[in-house]
Write a protein that holds these residues in place. Structure first.
Motif, mmCIF file in Angstrom:
data_model
loop_
_atom_site.group_PDB
_atom_site.id
_atom_site.type_symbol
_atom_site.label_atom_id
_atom_site.label_comp_id
_atom_site.label_asym_id
_atom_site.label_seq_id
_atom_site.Cartn_x
_atom_site.Cartn_y
_atom_site.Cartn_z
ATOM 1 N N PRO A 1 74.705 49.671 -44.707
ATOM 2 C CA PRO A 1 75.014 48.401 -44.016
ATOM 3 C C PRO A 1 76.458 47.982 -44.243
ATOM 4 O O PRO A 1 76.745 46.959 -44.873
ATOM 5 N N CYS A 2 77.385 48.758 -43.741
ATOM 6 C CA CYS A 2 78.824 48.487 -43.904
ATOM 7 C C CYS A 2 79.370 47.957 -42.591
ATOM 8 O O CYS A 2 79.218 48.593 -41.537
ATOM 9 N N THR A 3 80.021 46.803 -42.643
ATOM 10 C CA THR A 3 80.550 46.172 -41.431
ATOM 11 C C THR A 3 82.069 46.145 -41.398
ATOM 12 O O THR A 3 82.657 45.629 -40.455
ATOM 13 N N GLY A 4 82.712 46.688 -42.413
ATOM 14 C CA GLY A 4 84.165 46.700 -42.448
ATOM 15 C C GLY A 4 84.781 45.470 -43.080
ATOM 16 O O GLY A 4 86.000 45.297 -43.035
ATOM 17 N N ARG A 5 83.942 44.593 -43.658
ATOM 18 C CA ARG A 5 84.481 43.402 -44.308
ATOM 19 C C ARG A 5 85.150 43.783 -45.623
ATOM 20 O O ARG A 5 84.703 44.690 -46.320
ATOM 21 N N LEU A 6 86.205 43.047 -45.970
ATOM 22 C CA LEU A 6 86.977 43.373 -47.167
ATOM 23 C C LEU A 6 86.285 42.959 -48.461
ATOM 24 O O LEU A 6 86.773 43.283 -49.547
ATOM 25 N N ASP A 7 85.168 42.230 -48.360
ATOM 26 C CA ASP A 7 84.409 41.931 -49.571
ATOM 27 C C ASP A 7 83.425 43.054 -49.882
ATOM 28 O O ASP A 7 82.609 42.945 -50.795
ATOM 29 N N GLN A 8 83.530 44.159 -49.090
ATOM 30 C CA GLN A 8 82.687 45.344 -49.314
ATOM 31 C C GLN A 8 83.562 46.569 -49.594
ATOM 32 O O GLN A 8 83.288 47.662 -49.123
ATOM 33 N N LEU A 9 84.593 46.374 -50.391
ATOM 34 C CA LEU A 9 85.536 47.470 -50.639
ATOM 35 C C LEU A 9 84.865 48.699 -51.243
ATOM 36 O O LEU A 9 85.331 49.827 -51.051
ATOM 37 N N ASN A 10 83.782 48.486 -51.974
ATOM 38 C CA ASN A 10 83.079 49.624 -52.573
ATOM 39 C C ASN A 10 82.417 50.507 -51.519
ATOM 40 O O ASN A 10 82.059 51.660 -51.793
ATOM 41 N N LEU A 11 82.262 49.985 -50.293
ATOM 42 C CA LEU A 11 81.659 50.761 -49.212
ATOM 43 C C LEU A 11 82.705 51.389 -48.293
ATOM 44 O O LEU A 11 82.348 52.121 -47.363
ATOM 45 N N LEU A 12 83.980 51.117 -48.559
ATOM 46 C CA LEU A 12 85.060 51.582 -47.678
ATOM 47 C C LEU A 12 85.872 52.714 -48.307
ATOM 48 O O LEU A 12 86.021 52.793 -49.530
ATOM 49 N N ASN A 13 86.397 53.587 -47.445
ATOM 50 C CA ASN A 13 87.411 54.545 -47.882
ATOM 51 C C ASN A 13 88.734 53.803 -47.951
ATOM 52 O O ASN A 13 89.157 53.198 -46.954
ATOM 53 N N LEU A 14 89.379 53.823 -49.092
ATOM 54 C CA LEU A 14 90.580 53.017 -49.282
ATOM 55 C C LEU A 14 91.878 53.813 -49.095
ATOM 56 O O LEU A 14 92.935 53.224 -48.882
ATOM 57 N N GLU A 15 91.803 55.124 -49.159
ATOM 58 C CA GLU A 15 93.002 55.943 -49.018
ATOM 59 C C GLU A 15 93.474 55.992 -47.572
ATOM 60 O O GLU A 15 92.686 55.897 -46.635
ATOM 61 N N GLY A 16 94.801 56.161 -47.390
ATOM 62 C CA GLY A 16 95.373 56.226 -46.057
ATOM 63 C C GLY A 16 95.186 57.581 -45.396
ATOM 64 O O GLY A 16 94.938 58.585 -46.067
ATOM 65 N N CYS A 17 95.324 57.596 -44.069
ATOM 66 C CA CYS A 17 95.122 58.824 -43.302
ATOM 67 C C CYS A 17 96.399 59.663 -43.177
ATOM 68 O O CYS A 17 96.313 60.872 -42.959
ATOM 69 N N GLU A 18 97.555 59.034 -43.285
ATOM 70 C CA GLU A 18 98.803 59.761 -43.072
ATOM 71 C C GLU A 18 98.964 60.916 -44.052
ATOM 72 O O GLU A 18 99.242 62.054 -43.659
ATOM 73 N N ALA A 19 98.774 60.636 -45.332
ATOM 74 C CA ALA A 19 98.947 61.668 -46.349
ATOM 75 C C ALA A 19 97.941 62.799 -46.170
ATOM 76 O O ALA A 19 98.283 63.980 -46.314
#
Length: 245
Positions: free
Chosen positions: A177-195
């Motif tokens: 149940p991930c909606t992209g909210r920033l209070d769910q950082l543990n559910l998000l990939n935090l690294e950037g795509c460029e590298a």
């Protein structure tokens, strides 16, 4: 039979087999580079980046034909056939050296091209158009979020118009149940795509360069072997006997 002739014929027959194997190998490498380019073409604005892959595939096609020519010319010690085979090897050797140089040049340009094009594409993200689907595919496949990291979304239209959220493709697992909210950082990939994308493209180019370098070295020895066979054949026809005979 002269040891030099036997060795040279062995090298050329091996080279003929290598032509067939190399044709398959180069076709695979070239298709992989093109496939990666097609997947992420919106982020790679410099179209010349695909030149090495196109040249590789072109070389692989003619290799299958030239392998047969080399085998026949070697077995029959045909002067015309060996001359043609030598020219073919020399031209392909020059082409492979050119590809190595191009790959080396474009490898250094990947970073700047990616940063500019990715910033542009991510800024236009709206969740609907084809470029949007490319961004979602990129973030899902590479498990990344944003250009440099997830905070790269903060200055985009998407972030400001969607209550401060990032796209759901930034989620580690789309089934959660991930909606992209920033209070769910543990559910998000935090690294950037460029590298990660830069690393992927450079790895493919390095792999292609190593494969081509190996084939170029083999062709160099193949040219030497053609010269040995041609010289020995001419010596026998003219009745010339070397001093050590």
């Amino acid at each position: 039979m002269d040891c030099g002739i036997i060795t040279s014929k062995t090298v050329l027959l091996f080279l003929s087999l290598v032509f067939w194997a190399a044709g398959a190998g180069l076709a695979y490498v070239g298709s992989q580079v093109l496939s990666s380019y097609d997947t992420f073409e919106n982020f790679i604005q410099n179209k010349y980046t695909v030149i090495p892959a196109v040249v590789i595939i072109g070389i692989s096609v003619v290799m299958f034909i030239f392998g047969l020519l080399g085998c026949c010319a070697t077995m029959r010690e045909s002067k015309v056939g060996l001359s043609c085979f030598f020219l073919i090897i020399m031209v392909m050797f020059a082409a492979e050296v050119a590809v190595l140089v191009l790959s080396f040049i474009y490898q250094g340009k990947v970073n700047g091209d990616l940063e500019n094009s990715m910033n542009s594409v991510f800024a236009k993200y709206d969740g609907e158009d084809p470029e949007t689907r490319t961004v979602d595919l990129l973030q899902t496949k590479l498990q990344c979020c944003g250009v440099r990291n997830y905070t790269s979304w903060f200055n985009t239209t998407w972030y400001q118009s969607h209550n401060g959220t990032v796209p759901e493709s930034c989620c580690k697992n789309v089934s959660t149940p991930c909606t992209g909210r920033l209070d769910q950082l543990n559910l998000l990939n935090l690294e950037g795509c460029e590298a990660k994308l830069e690393h992927l493209v450079k790895d493919l180019l390095k792999y292609a360069m190593l494969v081509i370098l190996g084939f170029a070295i083999i062709k160099f020895f193949g040219m030497l072997s053609v010269c040995v066979i041609a010289c020995k054949s001419n010596s026998r026809r003219s009745g010339y006997q070397p001093l050590y005979a």
